[in-house]
Write an enzyme that holds these catalytic residues in place. Sequence first.
Site, short mmCIF file in Angstrom:
data_model
loop_
_atom_site.label_atom_id
_atom_site.label_comp_id
_atom_site.label_asym_id
_atom_site.label_seq_id
_atom_site.Cartn_x
_atom_site.Cartn_y
_atom_site.Cartn_z
N ASP A 111 11.11 -0.34 8.46
CA ASP A 111 10.97 0.53 9.63
C ASP A 111 12.26 0.62 10.43
O ASP A 111 12.50 1.61 11.11
CB ASP A 111 9.85 0.03 10.54
CG ASP A 111 8.47 0.16 9.91
OD1 ASP A 111 8.35 0.81 8.86
OD2 ASP A 111 7.51 -0.41 10.47
N HIS A 140 8.05 -3.90 1.69
CA HIS A 140 7.91 -3.12 2.92
C HIS A 140 8.52 -3.86 4.11
O HIS A 140 9.24 -3.29 4.92
CB HIS A 140 6.45 -2.80 3.18
CG HIS A 140 6.23 -1.88 4.34
ND1 HIS A 140 6.75 -0.61 4.38
CD2 HIS A 140 5.58 -2.05 5.52
CE1 HIS A 140 6.42 -0.03 5.51
NE2 HIS A 140 5.71 -0.88 6.24
N LYS A 141 8.20 -5.13 4.22
CA LYS A 141 8.78 -6.01 5.24
C LYS A 141 8.78 -7.43 4.68
O LYS A 141 8.00 -7.75 3.77
CB LYS A 141 7.96 -6.00 6.54
CG LYS A 141 7.84 -4.67 7.24
CD LYS A 141 7.00 -4.79 8.50
CE LYS A 141 6.79 -3.42 9.16
NZ LYS A 141 5.96 -3.52 10.39
N TYR A 198 5.46 -8.81 4.75
CA TYR A 198 4.53 -8.23 3.78
C TYR A 198 5.15 -8.33 2.38
O TYR A 198 5.57 -7.34 1.79
CB TYR A 198 4.24 -6.76 4.12
CG TYR A 198 3.60 -6.56 5.47
CD1 TYR A 198 2.51 -7.34 5.87
CD2 TYR A 198 4.06 -5.58 6.35
CE1 TYR A 198 1.91 -7.16 7.10
CE2 TYR A 198 3.46 -5.39 7.59
CZ TYR A 198 2.39 -6.19 7.96
OH TYR A 198 1.80 -6.01 9.20
N ASP A 249 4.43 4.36 3.66
CA ASP A 249 5.25 4.52 4.87
C ASP A 249 6.72 4.17 4.58
O ASP A 249 7.65 4.80 5.08
CB ASP A 249 4.77 3.60 5.99
CG ASP A 249 3.27 3.41 6.09
OD1 ASP A 249 2.55 3.83 5.17
OD2 ASP A 249 2.82 2.83 7.08
N ARG A 252 -1.79 9.77 7.31
CA ARG A 252 -0.41 9.70 7.80
C ARG A 252 0.52 9.05 6.78
O ARG A 252 1.69 9.44 6.66
CB ARG A 252 -0.33 8.97 9.14
CG ARG A 252 1.05 9.14 9.81
CD ARG A 252 1.00 8.89 11.30
NE ARG A 252 0.84 7.49 11.64
CZ ARG A 252 0.14 7.04 12.69
NH1 ARG A 252 -0.50 7.89 13.48
NH2 ARG A 252 0.07 5.75 12.95
N GLY A 279 1.47 11.65 4.47
CA GLY A 279 2.41 12.54 5.13
C GLY A 279 3.81 11.98 5.14
O GLY A 279 4.78 12.69 4.87
N TRP A 280 3.93 10.69 5.43
CA TRP A 280 5.25 10.06 5.39
C TRP A 280 5.85 10.14 3.98
O TRP A 280 7.04 10.35 3.82
CB TRP A 280 5.14 8.61 5.85
CG TRP A 280 5.26 8.42 7.33
CD1 TRP A 280 6.07 9.09 8.20
CD2 TRP A 280 4.54 7.47 8.13
NE1 TRP A 280 5.90 8.62 9.47
CE2 TRP A 280 4.98 7.62 9.46
CE3 TRP A 280 3.58 6.50 7.85
CZ2 TRP A 280 4.49 6.85 10.51
CZ3 TRP A 280 3.08 5.72 8.90
CH2 TRP A 280 3.53 5.90 10.21
#
Length: 334
Positions: A45, A89-90, A93, A100, A170, A173-174
Amino acid sequence: FVGASRLYELTGDREYLDFIVKMVSPYIEEDGTIKSYHREEYNLDFINAGKIFYFLYDETGEERYRKACDTLMTQLIYQPRLTTGNFWHKKIYPHQIWLDGLYMAQPFYMQYEAEYNGCKNCEDSYQQFLQVYGRMRDPLNGLYYHAYDDSRQMFWCDKVTGLSENFWLRAMGWYAMALIDTMEVMPESMACQKARLNAIYKELIDAMLPYQDQATGMWYQVVNRGGIAPNYLEESGSAIFAYAIMKSVRLHYLPEEYFKYGQKAFDGICSTYLSEKDGSLQLGGICLVAGLGNTDMREGTFEYYMREPVVENEAKGIAPLILAYIETMFRCQS
């Protein structure tokens, strides 16, 4: 900031550039250090916001923005990876791909490699999309599951496939925006790879259209369960798809006849969730946040996505609606 940069591109009004500089420059040191940024968290992110640094470097020529890109790229160099080659992702995670994360990292990564690193790792970015296409897409309906656990250890995943249970609007969508924004910055030498991503993108949009609400043009929070209470037409994901579809028509990633689907979604959001109160615009129907795992037991069930708060005037809903509106402005100008 992306919206402001697009308005600057569209209008040439220096006010938009000045706004971005005023908001971003206090956080960037001369050596490219980014205040409040912590690489060791290995959080994708953090990467997404860095896309504005390319714009600022091009417009101002200030080296600190170029160096700030290097700062973020250092994270991607050391970002832990799954056995598939995809970024975690992170750090919190591990072994997980979330849709995302494709949006958060891949457009920045591809642009850095194309502009600053001689395209050395452009293929790596491309291959991460192919891994998602092969593992996270449901071949029966063409929709994508929210997340994948390579270790099969998380409580929310199927122990055979590693996939989460549902199709969250969403997140898809990302993913759609990730495909568009990455294609937009791919080098000319990757024409064949770009064509493949374009085909994947068109498949995604074609899979989404049967689920578009006929009355409003919007989509449901859990895409394939429209009409099942308490599922609802969600603003942020619908705005993202409105923007993505209209932009991809402008860039010729979709045929002209698709524009009406994006326009319908945009108009439906405005009539359904946009209102005025005390002289100010109010935007409702926004899912505040949704994820998987951690101590909150975000288990990825239908019931989970229904219990996340629905709020007004939140950035993840406002920003894509502004971007969609800008696409209508581009349309009027052409």
